[in-house]
Design a protein around this motif. Structure first.
Motif: not given
Lengths: 334, 523
Positions: B227-240, B497-504, B516-523
């Motif tokens: 369902a996902l066209r792209q998965v972007i893995i962002r590097n955010i070193p600070d957990a806060a 995760m955000r609640s709209r993330v489905q199929g995890y 990632f291949s099974g995950i989709s996002k609700a509108p």
């Protein structure tokens, strides 16, 4: 002039040789084995031995140094243990980010630091002087990482005015020109890109220049104070010259020599400060790469970074030496 | 009022003012519905599946490649992937796979038996850490191309977990096309470090090192279209910062947040936190070559002296279960009835006296202080053992040094984590107890017991599952009686995760690798 340059360049080569050998010996005498990290937890002793051999770690240290130097002369910095790519390629990819950050910070340091120092001297012991002292002292005494996190907290988390990490917004595609996004944006006249790059630069540059400002301000202030007390300033004033002319034409010009020296040295501070700044802001520069390489005992990468940093630092100082002659024509290079 | 006092008042007011400003509602930058932004606190080193042994990198790699087999949903069971079916010889040494037809790699090369052979050939020829899994079990000579759609693996010794091991990242099938990018005989390593060449649902479109990895949907994927066209893995070193981005919806999913951070956002609207037990064993190595620790009574005394529940409360805020022997709960072979040590200081003291050390002695405890969890464990262990007269000196070293010391048995006790590479109790038995695996290979207590050696080798070669379970039971009993390690806990894995993330779907074998291949996002 030519002879001076030749002598300086020769000296530069000697300094490099020293830096090279010292870094090599220090990094290789740290206990630990990069082959073990590379191989991962399930590797057999044979695989580890093979890796160690491939990486040249099973040879005596002088031989390793000799091999490294031989490759270096050919312009090959070796293969990174961590990323498995040529170190030169890794550095080329990370260098523009650091260069953009530190150059912007240096500009701010010069453009803010010198006027602030002058103001401080001219208004000695009055409000502007106190203010500049607070700025300078707080810059050196506040921990960089704390200040950085506060900046992120206030401007990114609370206010949402500025981005907290990275170099560009998610939707913005970086051009493949110089890797200096601000310059690239100006070259291709892409204003959205320029805006995104500048917004991302703002906080890291603010942090980095703020903590490097102090020495420049203090140096300009003290040189100016000394010069303002000299006979020729009194003469200039007695001639009825405007105060602005006295300060900027006569006094500042003479105060610039020690200031130049300190600006050259400040570049070193900036490179150090970049380590923390890049880490906090996920700024994908060389310092960020360096931290990762060190925790991995990635010898070729650490050596490469050291060399490039030494090169930048000594070039800046060479430029400073050459600028002396421009600022003060009495200085001769022979 | 003087100028400087005014300044101070103004500064205080300014700070108070800023803190009082309400947070902006940040839906303006929310990512589109077919793009998933995944926030990660560390970057990837190399994308080559046949080099990397790092779970964090596997997250980016895993769905760019397919393997012969896959794990079914959230289980440890094996299902077909590039292989449609297979047969196993009665002696458990020969595996014949029928391959899917009409599949193409992302670089256009067709997938066939030759490509499988070339892929494993590359893995073994490079001999990097990733190949260590099949060391002494499989080599290039054991791989035969029967015809374009059939391949046969002949093992050197029977290896019960073999099928499961083919579902790991190392077993990814790499396109033979990578050889076009070979430089200086590196088998395309430099190129594959920054590109992908698989048949998986995604491929690596862009990687700005240290900043983000962009995975794009493979337009020619043979399986169900993600369902996902792209998965972007962002590097955010600070957990806060990551926490805040999640809260504002600029990031859809994020790892690794601390328990405090997850607790702070778990009840916020729009946020969902998933929790499940993990196979991440957390334990302490007891170097059997140490003159005190070679004595089983000393090891038992230490096992009785540790306050397990205190550690779970103090270090993981209760979000962990105490391990019962070496094989984690949830893994086939785990024995629910095996003895479990609990804190019994009197008994520990008695055992220490029986061992001839009523006055106690001193031991070092090796940790990497960069791992907060280990540092916390170390201080509690230090206090626990002090009560029975063992003085613990905590020795902190950076990771490369710590690993070198572990490998050379240059330590007394050390903290450790272990995650299974393939879904089999072999990961927690053969690696941990076989005497020839001393050091980083797995037997980090340098334990040596001929009876145990026999058992851990026998379970590997036993084709009958029921008999294997019997062998695991014996292994666990000895491992606990002999107190080879201090078995601490299995933490609860948590991801926000955000609640709209489905199929995890969580698979404990694919820790840090969301599907990632099974995950989709609700509108």
């Amino acid at each position: 002039m030519t002879r001076f340059l030749a002598r300086r360049l020769l000296l530069q080569v000697l300094v490099f040789a020293g830096v090279l050998v010292l870094t090599f010996l220090i990094s290789h005498s740290v206990p630990g084995d990069p082959a073990l990290l590379r191989a991962g937890p399930r590797a057999s002793p044979e695989i580890i031995a093979q890796l160690r051999h491939d990486m040249g770690l099973d040879r005596p240290l002088p031989v390793q140094l000799w091999l490294y130097l031989r490759e270096l002369v050919r312009g090959d910095l070796g293969l990174s243990v961590r990323t498995q790519r040529p170190v030169l390629q890794d550095i080329a990819e990370h260098f523009p980010a650091t260069f953009e950050l530190t150059t912007a910070a240096l500009l701010v340091v010069v453009l803010v630091g010198i006027p602030l120092g002058v103001l401080s001297a001219v208004q000695k012991d009055r409000f502007p002087d106190h203010l500049s002292r607070i700025i300078a002292i707080s810059g050196v005494s506040l921990p960089v990482f704390w200040l950085g996190l506060m900046l992120i907290y206030i401007f990114f988390v609370r206010l949402g005015w500025l981005p907290g990490t990275g170099r560009l917004d998610m939707g913005v595609e970086p051009p493949s020109l110089t890797g200096l996004y601000v310059l690239d944006a100006l070259l291709i006249r892409d204003w959205a890109l320029l805006g995104s790059a500048l917004r991302h630069l703002f906080l890291p540059v603010l942090l980095l220049s703020y903590v490097s400002l102090a020495p420049v301000v203090r140096m300009v202030r003290s040189s100016m104070l000394e010069i303002l007390g000299q006979d020729y300033i009194r003469t200039a004033r007695a001639k009825g010259l405007a105060e602005r002319v006295v300060i900027y034409r006569h006094a500042l010009r003479n105060a610039l020599i020690p200031t130049l020296t300190i600006v050259g040295l400040a570049y070193g501070t900036l490179l150090q400060g970049a380590v923390v700044t890049e880490t906090i802001f996920a700024w994908p520069g060389m310092a960020y790469y360096a931290v990762g390489s060190m925790t991995y005992l990635d010898y070729p990468a650490v050596m490469g970074i050291t060399l490039v940093s030494a090169l930048i630092y000594s070039t800046v100082n060479l430029l400073v030496d050459l600028l002396y002659g421009v600022v003060d024509p009495r200085i001769r290079y022979d | 009022m003087s100028a400087s006092r005014w300044f101070r008042v103004l500064a205080v007011l300014a700070v108070l003012g800023l803190l009082g400003v309400p947070r902006p509602a940040g839906s303006a930058q929310a990512p589109p519905q077919d793009v998933l932004i995944f926030g990660a606190t560390s970057d990837v080193e190399t994308m080559d599946p046949q080099v990397s042994v790092d779970n964090i990198a596997w997250r980016a790699i895993y769905y760019c490649y397919d393997r012969l087999v896959q794990l079914k949903g959230g289980t440890t069971e094996v299902a077909p992937q590039l292989a449609e079916s297979w047969t196993v010889s009665p002696d458990g040494k020969t595996f014949t796979f029928r391959l899917r037809s009409g599949v193409k790699f992302i670089d256009g090369t067709p997938f066939d038996a030759q490509a499988v052979a070339a892929s494993f050939g590359r893995l073994f020829k490079m001999g990097k850490g990733a190949a260590g899994l099949w060391d002494g079990i499989l080599d290039p000579g054991g791989i035969t191309v029967v015809n374009p759609s059939t391949i046969r693996f002949t093992l050197k010794t029977p290896f019960a977990p073999f099928l499961g091991s083919l579902a790991t990242d190392q077993a990814s099938i790499v396109s033979p096309g990578v050889m076009k990018h070979e430089t200086a005989g590196d088998l395309g390593q430099a190129w594959l470090a920054g590109h992908t060449a698989g048949t998986g649902p995604f491929y690596l479109k862009e990687w700005r090192r240290g900043e983000r990895i962009v995975l794009e949907r493979n337009p020619n994927y043979w399986g169900p279209k993600p369902a996902l066209r792209q998965v972007i893995i962002r590097n955010i070193p600070d957990a806060a910062v990551l926490r805040d981005l999640l809260e504002r919806g600029e990031v859809d999913m994020g790892e690794v947040l601390t328990d405090d951070q997850i607790d702070a956002i778990k009840d916020k609207p729009g946020i969902r936190v998933f929790e499940a037990p993990s196979f991440l064993a957390t334990y302490i190595y007891l170097n059997n070559r140490n003159r005190y620790l070679e004595n089983v009574k000393v090891r038992q005394a230490i096992s009785y002296a540790i306050d397990y529940q205190g550690i779970i409360r103090g270090v993981r805020k209760g979000r962990a279960v105490q391990m019962r022997g070496p094989i984690p709960q949830g893994m086939a072979g785990h024995d629910k009835t095996v003895f479990q040590y609990t804190r019994d200081v009197a008994r520990a003291r008695r055992l220490l006296a029986e061992a001839g050390h009523p006055q106690g002695f001193e031991l070092g405890l090796l940790i990497d202080p960069g791992v907060r969890e280990w540092a916390d464990i170390a201080t509690i262990v230090q206090a626990n053992l002090a009560e029975i007269g063992i003085r613990v000196k905590i020795e902190g070293y950076a990771r490369p040094t710590m690993r070198a010391k572990l490998d050379k048995a240059d330590f007394d006790m050390a903290t450790g984590f272990w995650t299974p590479d393939y879904p089999d109790a072999d990961m927690f038995t053969w690696f941990w107890f076989y005497s020839k695996n001393g050091g980083l290979a797995g037997n980090r207590s340098f334990y040596s017991n001929p009876r145990m050696d026999e058992l851990v080798v026998a379970q590997r070669q036993e084709p009958d599952p029921a008999k294997r379970m019997q062998l695991f039971r014996q292994i666990q009993k000895i491992a606990v009686d002999d107190a080879v390690y201090v078995y601490l806990y299995q933490p609860v894995y948590r991801i926000a995760m955000r609640s709209r993330v489905q199929g995890y779907v969580y698979n404990p074998m694919l820790l840090f690798m969301p599907n990632f291949s099974g995950i989709s996002k609700a509108p």
